[in-house]
Design a protein around this motif. Structure first.
Motif, mmCIF file in Angstrom:
data_model
loop_
_atom_site.group_PDB
_atom_site.id
_atom_site.type_symbol
_atom_site.label_atom_id
_atom_site.label_comp_id
_atom_site.label_asym_id
_atom_site.label_seq_id
_atom_site.Cartn_x
_atom_site.Cartn_y
_atom_site.Cartn_z
ATOM 1 N N LYS A 1 20.384 42.833 59.603
ATOM 2 C CA LYS A 1 21.217 42.402 60.739
ATOM 3 C C LYS A 1 22.307 41.430 60.267
ATOM 4 N N GLY A 2 22.710 41.571 59.016
ATOM 5 C CA GLY A 2 23.807 40.754 58.509
ATOM 6 C C GLY A 2 23.404 39.393 57.986
ATOM 7 N N GLN A 3 22.116 39.076 58.036
ATOM 8 C CA GLN A 3 21.688 37.781 57.480
ATOM 9 C C GLN A 3 20.848 38.003 56.226
ATOM 10 N N GLU A 4 21.186 37.244 55.181
ATOM 11 C CA GLU A 4 20.599 37.442 53.866
ATOM 12 C C GLU A 4 19.116 37.062 53.830
ATOM 13 N N PHE A 5 18.393 37.802 52.984
ATOM 14 C CA PHE A 5 16.967 37.532 52.812
ATOM 15 C C PHE A 5 16.768 36.215 52.078
ATOM 16 N N PRO A 6 15.683 35.544 52.393
ATOM 17 C CA PRO A 6 15.307 34.359 51.614
ATOM 18 C C PRO A 6 14.482 34.734 50.381
ATOM 19 N N ALA A 7 13.585 33.862 49.961
ATOM 20 C CA ALA A 7 13.072 33.833 48.596
ATOM 21 C C ALA A 7 11.817 34.643 48.324
ATOM 22 N N TYR A 8 11.578 35.676 49.084
ATOM 23 C CA TYR A 8 10.380 36.496 48.861
ATOM 24 C C TYR A 8 10.807 37.954 48.838
ATOM 25 N N ASP A 9 10.275 38.714 47.898
ATOM 26 C CA ASP A 9 10.729 40.085 47.711
ATOM 27 C C ASP A 9 9.982 41.037 48.639
ATOM 28 N N GLY A 10 10.738 41.694 49.503
ATOM 29 C CA GLY A 10 10.163 42.623 50.469
ATOM 30 C C GLY A 10 9.577 43.883 49.852
ATOM 31 N N ARG A 11 9.829 44.092 48.569
ATOM 32 C CA ARG A 11 9.208 45.234 47.882
ATOM 33 C C ARG A 11 7.810 44.889 47.401
ATOM 34 N N ALA A 12 7.674 43.655 46.927
ATOM 35 C CA ALA A 12 6.394 43.227 46.346
ATOM 36 C C ALA A 12 5.446 42.683 47.401
ATOM 37 N N ILE A 13 6.003 42.318 48.565
ATOM 38 C CA ILE A 13 5.173 41.787 49.653
ATOM 39 C C ILE A 13 5.543 42.577 50.908
ATOM 40 N N GLN A 14 4.677 43.531 51.244
ATOM 41 C CA GLN A 14 5.018 44.509 52.280
ATOM 42 C C GLN A 14 5.298 43.864 53.644
ATOM 43 N N GLY A 15 4.416 42.971 54.056
ATOM 44 C CA GLY A 15 4.540 42.395 55.395
ATOM 45 C C GLY A 15 5.836 41.624 55.590
ATOM 46 N N ILE A 16 6.241 40.876 54.552
ATOM 47 C CA ILE A 16 7.448 40.064 54.717
ATOM 48 C C ILE A 16 8.674 40.971 54.833
ATOM 49 N N GLY A 17 8.632 42.127 54.191
ATOM 50 C CA GLY A 17 9.736 43.081 54.340
ATOM 51 C C GLY A 17 9.874 43.542 55.786
ATOM 52 N N LEU A 18 8.740 43.834 56.390
ATOM 53 C CA LEU A 18 8.763 44.223 57.804
ATOM 54 C C LEU A 18 9.221 43.051 58.674
#
Lengths: 617, 158
Positions: free
Chosen positions: A436-453
């Motif tokens: 939605k146009g806002q950059e991700f913070p410091a956790y990788d959504g590939r390595a941590i499934q829930g945070i990606g969602l």
């Protein structure tokens, strides 16, 4: 009842300031701060409004526990429609300002319209008036706070303000209070600047006195404080190491996004984390970390106070950066460091100070620099365009671009638009690591499934603070789940999102939830408020708030297609290259329909009539 | 045994729990502006320092008061303002070398720390041990123990 029961309404166009009673029905149903402020916004502002137009409104809101002895009870939230995302913007800050405002006898202040000239709002208990800010316009956050305290002849005044970035329309400009605490994300500072509103200076002497049952409240507060003190994270880890304790932990699980998410582990992580801050520097033998610091009412005290190496190349002949000052938190250290491949801790702290000084969000800034560096290495952007060689890992480039951005110079103007607009302009929208146009913070959504969602579904765009599943997926709070596993994560994300909305609305800090659940919040709320805030009721209110925010975004034009992650995070081609998550990508396509089902939304991501009825929407 | 408030500024995080506890104890409201203990934030060094009345034996405020509104609580040693006697002349605020007795315009009286009758709320609220309420004769005991540990509590060479 713990709400002050009064709000301020400031019409900047007309220059009027009025007191009005708080809508107590809304207060009970949406609690305060994030929930209640958002309720006022969605009732009063069309979701389709241009965020930087006079028709948008911007609200500073406290919660019922703000300004009380409940631990961490010093928070406030700035709510508006955000210019970076076009979605609801809702940024929370600590420090002392929120408690001071509540102690002046107000729950929130709503600004509408646009002032014809720069102004600031002065609040001293019942006195509230707009004053000329010509002498403050063009000043930094730090200068503004100093000038207001000296001109008002009151060192106890608390200030919430913008720096030059907010004035200049940097789309991720922050609102900053108490020098280095920020309502940092989504560009709330740009909305403030668009209204010619420079600052809110507050002195509150009345206090928060209308606790429903003082004896029960104080007993609940004492019990809850002990839970924080006895917990390993809130009682030991955070005060000693700060949020920076996470740098090595997250790198080890292979979830530290590096060089604009090209990599998922950073070889320089050890140079920029908590241990590095507490180790004497080779150059001058001193540690960067001076001490920890609490926000108002907080018995955790995770804040960092740091001192830079006076001989570091970034601050030669710049004495203003030499003393003790706000230090690096984990998200900022990641965004300014790993996201760009920079491992120079002093350069990170310098960029961090500039972010506080002129008021920008270090996460979006750092992540946007990461995208610029990738475009540079691809040959899409040149040294002539950027003004400097912009290879990954260059501390000089980081410092230079931080200066250009906060002062609105050269290529800094383009960085000030955020990575989505910048990468689209140069033909590579896929390189914006954002949702939605806002950059991700410091956790990788590939390595941590829930945070990606959680990133994909966050109502304010890419964000860790709307559903911090890291607690469960990495730290095992309240129960350990497997970060590589997507099964069960839709329900986990929903539970975190709803509980977080309740905590955010109380006036307390979300960091308490490393140790507390709703069962710890409930007795404090019950003691303070004239409302039956059981655990179930708080969870339901959290869900109500989440759906209210969602509906605003849907009306603003967002659809299920915006609950997305960049292809780099969801495709085999972009999969993690190293570490325990090697070969993993985010299984968003699997999780999203289950998430919608868990939420009671239709396949288009819209709350169904039944869901709305259940939640009283 | 008399006790006194002992302040170790190195442990203070600036959380203001002490100020809120003080105001709540005396006014029933969370108002740091009404607190008799104040935390000072020295931004240039990062130091936070709580400060309040030390309960001088030969108290300047007590001796300066023209209407004898300040008396000694024999049990606690605290110098206590009797509000019904105080005329709000503020001479005590001038006499006190430390600034820890102050005028309250809402009541027209002065206020100072009275040790909460022997159970100071600030010390109870402090989460870090920066403010403790300990034996008045042995406020140095903690530091002595630290040095004793350093100097004498080493493994024996033999």
């Amino acid at each position: 009842m713990s709400w002050a029961g009064k709000i301020l309404r400031v019409n900047l166009t007309a220059g009027t300031v009025k007191s009005e009673p708080l809508n107590m029905e809304w207060a009970r149903d949406y609690i305060g701060s994030r929930g209640l402020g958002t309720k006022y916004l969605v009732e009063e502002v069309a979701a389709t409004v241009d965020p930087l137009s006079p028709d948008n409104k911007i609200i500073w809101a406290t919660g019922p526990l703000t300004g009380t002895m409940a631990s961490t009870g010093g928070r406030y939230t700035v709510i508006t429609k955000g210019p970076l995302t076009g979605a609801i913007a809702c940024s929370n800050s600590g420090g002392y300002w929120g408690a001071e405002f509540k102690m002046a006898g107000w729950d929130m202040v709503i600004f509408e319209g646009k002032s014809p000239k720069p102004v600031y709002l002065y609040v001293n208990d019942d006195v509230a008036e707009l004053r000329d800010a010509a002498h403050l316009w063009g000043k930094s956050v730090w200068e503004t706070e100093g000038l207001l305290k000296s001109s008002l002849q009151d060192p106890l005044t608390r200030v919430s303000s913008i720096g030059k970035a907010g004035e200049n329309g940097v789309l991720f400009a922050a609102v900053v209070n108490d020098l280095h605490r920020a309502a940092g994300r989504s560009g709330v500072g740009a909305v403030m600047g668009s209204k010619n509103l420079k600052a809110i200076a507050v002195r509150g002497t009345k206090g928060v006195g209308n606790i429903r049952d003082p004896k029960a409240f104080m007993a609940a507060v004492k019990t809850a404080k002990k839970v924080l003190a006895d917990n390993g994270v809130t009682g030991t880890g955070l005060p000693a190491m700060g949020t920076q304790v996470l740098m090595s932990v997250i790198n080890e699980v292979g979830a530290l996004p590096t060089r604009n998410h090209r990599d998922n582990q950073f070889e320089g992580a050890k140079d920029i984390g908590a241990e590095a801050m507490a180790t004497p520097r080779k150059t001058d033998g001193k540690k960067q970390l001076v001490t920890n610091q609490a926000c108002f009412g907080c018995t955790i005290a995770c804040g960092r106070i740091s001192k830079m190496d006076e001989n570091h190349f970034t601050i030669v002949n710049k004495p203003q950066y030499r003393g003790a000052n706000g230090g690096l938190e984990y998200e900022a250290a990641w965004a300014l460091g790993a996201a760009n491949g920079v491992n120079d801790l002093e350069a990170l702290q310098y960029a961090n100070l500039l972010c506080n000084e002129e008021g920008i969000d270090p996460i979006t800034f750092g992540a946007t620099v990461g995208a610029v560096m990738e475009l540079y290495e691809m040959g899409v952007l040149t040294k002539e365009q950027i003004g400097i060689d912009a290879k990954f890992g260059s501390a000089q480039t980081l410092a230079f671009l931080a200066e250009e951005t906060i002062y609105g110079r050269g290529f800094g103007k383009e960085i000030g638009q955020g990575s989505k607009r910048l990468t689209a302009k140069y033909g590579h929208p896929e390189l914006s690591m954002s949702s939605k146009g806002q950059e991700f913070p410091a956790y990788d959504g590939r390595a941590i499934q829930g945070i990606g969602l959680a990133y994909a579904t966050s109502n304010r765009g890419g964000c860790h603070l709307r559903g911090y599943t890291i607690a469960s997926e990495v730290l095992g709070i309240p129960v350990k789940t497997d970060p590589l596993e997507s099964e069960g994560k839709p329900e986990l994300v929903k539970a975190f999102q709803d509980a977080t909305a309740a905590f955010d609305s109380s006036g307390l800090c979300i960091f308490t939830t490393f140790a507390w659940g709703l069962q710890d919040l409930s007795p404090q709320m019950q003691g303070a408020c004239d409302a039956d805030y059981t655990i179930e009721e708080l969870a339901k209110i959290g869900e109500r708030i989440w759906n209210m925010e969602r509906e605003f975004n849907n009306r603003a034009g967002f659809t299920n297609k915006d609950d997305s992650l960049p292809a780099r995070l969801t495709s085999v081609e972009g999969a993690c290259k190293t570490g325990p998550a090697k070969g993993k990508f985010n299984e968003l396509a699997t999780m999203l329909p289950k998430y919608y089902a868990a939420r009671g939304w239709d396949p288009e991501g819209r709350p169904t009539a039944a869901t709305k009825a259940r939640l009283g929407l | 045994m008399q006790k006194m408030l002992h302040i170790n500024a190195d442990k203070c995080t600036g959380c203001m729990q002490c100020e809120m506890a003080c105001a709540f104890e005396n006014y029933g409201t969370f108002a740091t502006a009404k607190s008799r203990i104040k935390v000072f934030d020295f931004h240039h060094t990062g130091k936070k320092v709580p400060y309040t009345c030390t309960q001088c034996d030969e108290a300047w405020c007590l001796h300066a008061c023209p209407v004898e509104a300040i008396h000694v609580d024999k049990a606690t040693g605290a110098k206590v303002v009797n509000e019904s006697t105080c005329v709000g002349c503020k001479v005590c605020t001038i006499a006190c070398p430390f600034g820890t007795i102050n005028y309250v315009q809402e009541t027209g009286k002065v206020q100072k720390c009275d040790l909460c009758g022997g159970a100071p709320a600030c010390a109870d609220a402090c989460p870090t041990g920066a403010i403790t309420f300990i034996d008045a004769n042995w406020t140095g005991l903690g530091k002595m123990a630290q040095w004793a540990d350093k100097l004498g509590n080493q493994p024996s060479a033999t």
